[in-house]
Motif scaffolding. Sequence first.
Motif, mmCIF file in Angstrom:
data_model
loop_
_atom_site.group_PDB
_atom_site.id
_atom_site.type_symbol
_atom_site.label_atom_id
_atom_site.label_comp_id
_atom_site.label_asym_id
_atom_site.label_seq_id
_atom_site.Cartn_x
_atom_site.Cartn_y
_atom_site.Cartn_z
ATOM 1 N N SER A 85 0.856 -1.198 0.000
ATOM 2 C CA SER A 85 0.000 0.000 0.000
ATOM 3 C C SER A 85 0.888 1.242 0.000
ATOM 4 O O SER A 85 2.096 1.149 0.222
ATOM 5 N N ARG A 86 0.277 2.406 -0.243
ATOM 6 C CA ARG A 86 1.082 3.634 -0.275
ATOM 7 C C ARG A 86 1.468 4.026 1.153
ATOM 8 O O ARG A 86 2.592 4.411 1.439
ATOM 9 N N CYS A 87 0.492 3.950 2.049
ATOM 10 C CA CYS A 87 0.780 4.208 3.460
ATOM 11 C C CYS A 87 -0.284 3.515 4.309
ATOM 12 O O CYS A 87 -1.324 3.097 3.780
ATOM 13 N N CYS A 88 -0.002 3.387 5.579
ATOM 14 C CA CYS A 88 -1.002 2.776 6.459
ATOM 15 C C CYS A 88 -0.883 3.373 7.857
ATOM 16 O O CYS A 88 0.124 4.018 8.187
ATOM 17 N N TRP A 89 -1.957 3.182 8.620
ATOM 18 C CA TRP A 89 -1.986 3.659 10.016
ATOM 19 C C TRP A 89 -2.474 2.533 10.896
ATOM 20 O O TRP A 89 -3.416 1.824 10.540
ATOM 21 N N PHE A 90 -1.846 2.395 12.057
ATOM 22 C CA PHE A 90 -2.331 1.444 13.049
ATOM 23 C C PHE A 90 -3.394 2.154 13.891
ATOM 24 O O PHE A 90 -3.333 3.374 14.081
ATOM 25 N N GLY A 91 -4.327 1.370 14.410
ATOM 26 C CA GLY A 91 -5.375 1.969 15.238
ATOM 27 C C GLY A 91 -5.658 1.112 16.448
ATOM 28 O O GLY A 91 -5.527 -0.108 16.389
ATOM 29 N N VAL A 92 -6.042 1.769 17.547
ATOM 30 C CA VAL A 92 -6.339 1.027 18.774
ATOM 31 C C VAL A 92 -7.826 1.122 19.139
ATOM 32 O O VAL A 92 -8.210 0.828 20.257
ATOM 33 N N ASN A 93 -8.634 1.540 18.181
ATOM 34 C CA ASN A 93 -10.085 1.511 18.396
ATOM 35 C C ASN A 93 -10.731 0.627 17.324
ATOM 36 O O ASN A 93 -11.791 0.932 16.781
ATOM 37 N N GLY A 94 -10.034 -0.463 17.021
ATOM 38 C CA GLY A 94 -10.571 -1.466 16.115
ATOM 39 C C GLY A 94 -10.795 -0.956 14.699
ATOM 40 O O GLY A 94 -10.438 0.176 14.340
ATOM 41 N N SER A 95 -11.419 -1.814 13.905
ATOM 42 C CA SER A 95 -11.801 -1.403 12.557
ATOM 43 C C SER A 95 -12.839 -0.292 12.648
ATOM 44 O O SER A 95 -12.938 0.546 11.759
ATOM 45 N N THR A 96 -13.605 -0.324 13.724
ATOM 46 C CA THR A 96 -14.616 0.724 13.932
ATOM 47 C C THR A 96 -13.984 2.107 13.767
ATOM 48 O O THR A 96 -14.433 2.916 12.947
ATOM 49 N N GLY A 97 -12.951 2.361 14.558
ATOM 50 C CA GLY A 97 -12.339 3.691 14.548
ATOM 51 C C GLY A 97 -11.731 4.024 13.200
ATOM 52 O O GLY A 97 -11.822 5.172 12.733
ATOM 53 N N LEU A 98 -11.133 3.036 12.545
ATOM 54 C CA LEU A 98 -10.447 3.338 11.283
ATOM 55 C C LEU A 98 -11.427 3.505 10.126
ATOM 56 O O LEU A 98 -11.209 4.326 9.231
ATOM 57 N N LEU A 99 -12.516 2.732 10.144
ATOM 58 C CA LEU A 99 -13.539 2.932 9.094
ATOM 59 C C LEU A 99 -14.122 4.343 9.221
ATOM 60 O O LEU A 99 -14.304 5.065 8.231
ATOM 61 N N GLN A 100 -14.403 4.731 10.457
ATOM 62 C CA GLN A 100 -14.995 6.055 10.658
ATOM 63 C C GLN A 100 -14.005 7.158 10.294
ATOM 64 O O GLN A 100 -14.378 8.148 9.658
ATOM 65 N N ALA A 101 -12.731 6.957 10.659
ATOM 66 C CA ALA A 101 -11.727 7.972 10.321
ATOM 67 C C ALA A 101 -11.584 8.095 8.805
ATOM 68 O O ALA A 101 -11.452 9.204 8.267
ATOM 69 N N ALA A 102 -11.636 6.947 8.104
ATOM 70 C CA ALA A 102 -11.513 6.984 6.646
ATOM 71 C C ALA A 102 -12.671 7.786 6.049
ATOM 72 O O ALA A 102 -12.458 8.639 5.173
ATOM 73 N N LEU A 103 -13.889 7.543 6.544
ATOM 74 C CA LEU A 103 -15.042 8.276 6.003
ATOM 75 C C LEU A 103 -14.916 9.767 6.289
ATOM 76 O O LEU A 103 -15.151 10.617 5.423
ATOM 77 N N LEU A 104 -14.529 10.094 7.539
ATOM 78 C CA LEU A 104 -14.387 11.512 7.905
ATOM 79 C C LEU A 104 -13.254 12.175 7.129
ATOM 80 O O LEU A 104 -13.295 13.372 6.865
ATOM 81 N N GLY A 105 -12.256 11.361 6.764
ATOM 82 C CA GLY A 105 -11.100 11.934 6.075
ATOM 83 C C GLY A 105 -11.364 12.218 4.609
ATOM 84 O O GLY A 105 -10.942 13.249 4.089
ATOM 85 N N VAL A 106 -12.052 11.291 3.945
ATOM 86 C CA VAL A 106 -12.106 11.439 2.472
ATOM 87 C C VAL A 106 -13.438 11.967 1.956
ATOM 88 O O VAL A 106 -13.532 12.321 0.783
ATOM 89 N N LEU A 107 -14.466 12.000 2.778
ATOM 90 C CA LEU A 107 -15.753 12.500 2.294
ATOM 91 C C LEU A 107 -16.138 13.780 3.042
ATOM 92 O O LEU A 107 -15.663 14.026 4.146
ATOM 93 N N ARG A 108 -16.991 14.556 2.422
ATOM 94 C CA ARG A 108 -17.456 15.804 3.028
ATOM 95 C C ARG A 108 -18.958 15.723 3.258
ATOM 96 O O ARG A 108 -19.644 14.961 2.570
ATOM 97 N N PRO A 109 -19.486 16.509 4.195
ATOM 98 C CA PRO A 109 -20.925 16.441 4.462
ATOM 99 C C PRO A 109 -21.732 16.541 3.170
ATOM 100 O O PRO A 109 -21.422 17.343 2.288
ATOM 101 N N GLY A 110 -22.722 15.668 3.065
ATOM 102 C CA GLY A 110 -23.595 15.685 1.878
ATOM 103 C C GLY A 110 -23.114 14.750 0.783
ATOM 104 O O GLY A 110 -23.856 14.481 -0.174
ATOM 105 N N GLN A 111 -21.878 14.243 0.889
ATOM 106 C CA GLN A 111 -21.395 13.335 -0.166
ATOM 107 C C GLN A 111 -22.009 11.950 0.019
ATOM 108 O O GLN A 111 -22.496 11.604 1.090
ATOM 109 N N ARG A 112 -21.970 11.201 -1.096
ATOM 110 C CA ARG A 112 -22.733 9.941 -1.108
ATOM 111 C C ARG A 112 -21.827 8.714 -1.041
ATOM 112 O O ARG A 112 -20.832 8.627 -1.748
ATOM 113 N N LEU A 113 -22.273 7.774 -0.219
ATOM 114 C CA LEU A 113 -21.554 6.519 -0.013
ATOM 115 C C LEU A 113 -22.464 5.380 -0.447
ATOM 116 O O LEU A 113 -23.587 5.272 0.042
ATOM 117 N N LEU A 114 -21.971 4.573 -1.366
ATOM 118 C CA LEU A 114 -22.749 3.406 -1.805
ATOM 119 C C LEU A 114 -22.393 2.245 -0.877
ATOM 120 O O LEU A 114 -21.239 1.817 -0.822
#
Length: 480
Positions: A85-114
């Motif tokens: 991969s290009r880069c990665c981050w370790f997390g101590v709040n499970g996949s929960t925390g990292l999935l949420q961080a990914a969404l908060l990082g790459v999407l903006r309010p009002g954007q659509r997720l399939l």
Amino acid sequence: MNRDRLNPTAGTVLLKALQRAAAFTLPLHLPAHGQGRGFPPALAALLTEPLGPLDLPELPSLGGPLLPHGAVAEAQRATAKLWGSRCCWFGVNGSTGLLQAALLGVLRPGQRLLCPRNLHRSVLHGAVLAGLEPIYYSLPFSQRWGLSQPVDVAWFQRVLAAVADQGCSMDLALLVNPTYQGLSAPLTPLVRLCHSQGLPVLVDEAHGSHFRAHGGLPRDALAAGADLVVHSTHKSLPGLTQTAVLHSCGARFSREDLEQGLLLLQTSSPSVLLLAATELAAAWPHQQPQAGCVLSRAMDRWCHWQQQLTRAGWRVSPSDDPLRLRLCTTAGGPDGLALDEHLLRFGIGGELPEVAGLTFYLGFQPPRQALGRLRDALAQLHWSAPNPPGVVERVQPAPTPLLARSAVPPRTAWFGPSRRLPLKEAVGHVVAEAVTPYPPGIPLLLPGERLDEERCTWLFHNRHLWQRLGGMLDTVKVLM
Ligand SMILES: Cc1ncc(COP(=O)(O)O)c(C=O)c1O
């Protein structure tokens, strides 16, 4: 006087319960390391050291997941290199925390997720936090196994065609692979389909981080070309509970955006002990030939268990993952919830009870006596269960549309003023909570969706199947 001072157990209640649970239960549930039997040798050795001195936060020499310098940054770089991969981050709040961080990082309010309907609740909660507009697609259902199936290419093409018909422009596609029960989709063509439409892909690979370790397992998400991938290192690698890794590939998302997302959710004192365990677990699939041998043995074991349990009269669902095995209960006999209760009386803890089955997590190395104990307990089912379990009706798939757009975004539903209504009176209303036949079941309704007549009728006819778990409520929270 403070009565707790007189109570000798005050302060140790949880510790004692933990020790009892560890001694009593034959764990056929997560985490994947199975009471430490599957730990990589370096992690096993680490955990025999006195842990006090190793319980450290972000010291300058160690750094942390979001700091450019220090040992954690170096470990993350080495891990990304291993996985390509290009880069990665370790997390101590499970996949929960990292999935949420990914969404908060790459999407903006009002954007659509399939999203598929088998999204983990962390994604729903991420959509609430980030103010996203998820659009949900349904999954195929196997009547034979009473189980939702992963999407295949033809199904996903229909989903994308429905997206185009509805004139929705999407910003990110989520794939959940494999399913909790160990079924895998053909990721490479699915990712290609998304990319051909300019749609980046996030794969929740919480249950499939070990796929990389054996050529006989499904292709993993990073190899399939996904843009973002989340691994639970405790669910599908021999790591410690709470640990996970987020990988980013390609140039679709910037490191800075992802780190902004991580910054919102990450503790400022991640345990470096847990982060070190994350690195060891994430390296495990690349430690060949050992990891490959462990999985070859797991594949043989799965076949052996399947043969033995089939011989004992049970139906074992197909699986793409040798670490999990599901007994199917649709054909009559006990339902999965009754089966789970029965086995718990014998000290056997399954992972995922559902009406139509019970999934066991065999992990990398189940206890030696596990199959024998399971078979013995199953053989006593009819004699020792105080409430003889009833015959299960065939589980009907929920009538969810192929593609569903919410009436309002989950965030509006989550925070809006709401009230409870009896189910029947709630038809036509927008629900303010997920209506799910047993988490992590597949939600029939997600916050922001409108309850229609069809789904209400289905709920009425099927509610009793979940009665053993307290049932499903007679009421639903709706927006005012
Ligand atoms: C598909 C899926 N994704 C994510 C998660 C969250 O994982 P974690 O427990 O590591 O936070 C789960 C947990 O069950 C899951 O099943």
